[in-house]
Motif scaffolding. Structure first.
Motif: not given
Ligand code: ZN
Length: 105
Positions: A13, A18-20, A50, A84-85, A88
Motif C-alpha cells: 500500500a 493509498g494505491y495498493t 503503514n 481495511r477501508r 486505505a
C-alpha cells in the motif's frame, strides 16, 4: 507498550496516495514503486510507515472509546472490510516528516 496491528498489505500500500497493488513491488524486491503516484521508497520503509499509521488508528480508537482493540475480529468479514477501508484512507504527509529527503515523502 506494544500494540499489534493488522499487517495486511503493509508492503503493497502506498503511504502517500493509498494505491495498493502487488505491482507496487516489482519482482517482490526491496524497491517500492507506486504505480499510481510514482513515489519510490525502500519497501521496508513503506511497511514501517503503514504500520505506524495503523498504530495511530488504534490509538485514536482507544482514546475515543476507552477500549484497546488492535485487530478486527477475523471471523467478521464486514468488520474486517470496514477496518481495511480505514487503512486505505490514511496518508503519510510530508508535513509530518520535516527531515525527509528532498523529493521524498
Ligand atoms: Zn502512491
Amino acid at each position: 507498550m506494544a500494540v499489534t496491528v493488522d499487517a495486511w498489505k503493509t508492503s503493497q500500500a502506498c503511504p502517500r496516495c493509498g494505491y495498493t497493488s502487488e505491482d507496487n513491488r516489482p519482482g517482490k524486491g526491496l524497491l517500492f514503486t507506486c504505480q499510481a503516484c510514482h513515489v519510490v521508497l525502500h519497501a521496508d520503509l513503506v511497511g514501517a510507515r503503514n504500520v505506524a499509521l495503523r498504530t495511530l488508528l488504534v490509538r485514536q480508537d482507544w482514546a475515543r472509546t476507552g477500549v484497546l482493540s488492535e485487530r478486527p475480529d477475523v471471523s467478521d468479514e464486514e468488520a474486517k472490510a470496514a477496518q481495511r477501508r480505514r487503512y486505505a484512507e490514511v496518508r503519510w504527509s510530508p508535513d509530518t516528516s520535516p527531515h525527509a529527503f528532498a523529493g521524498g515523502i
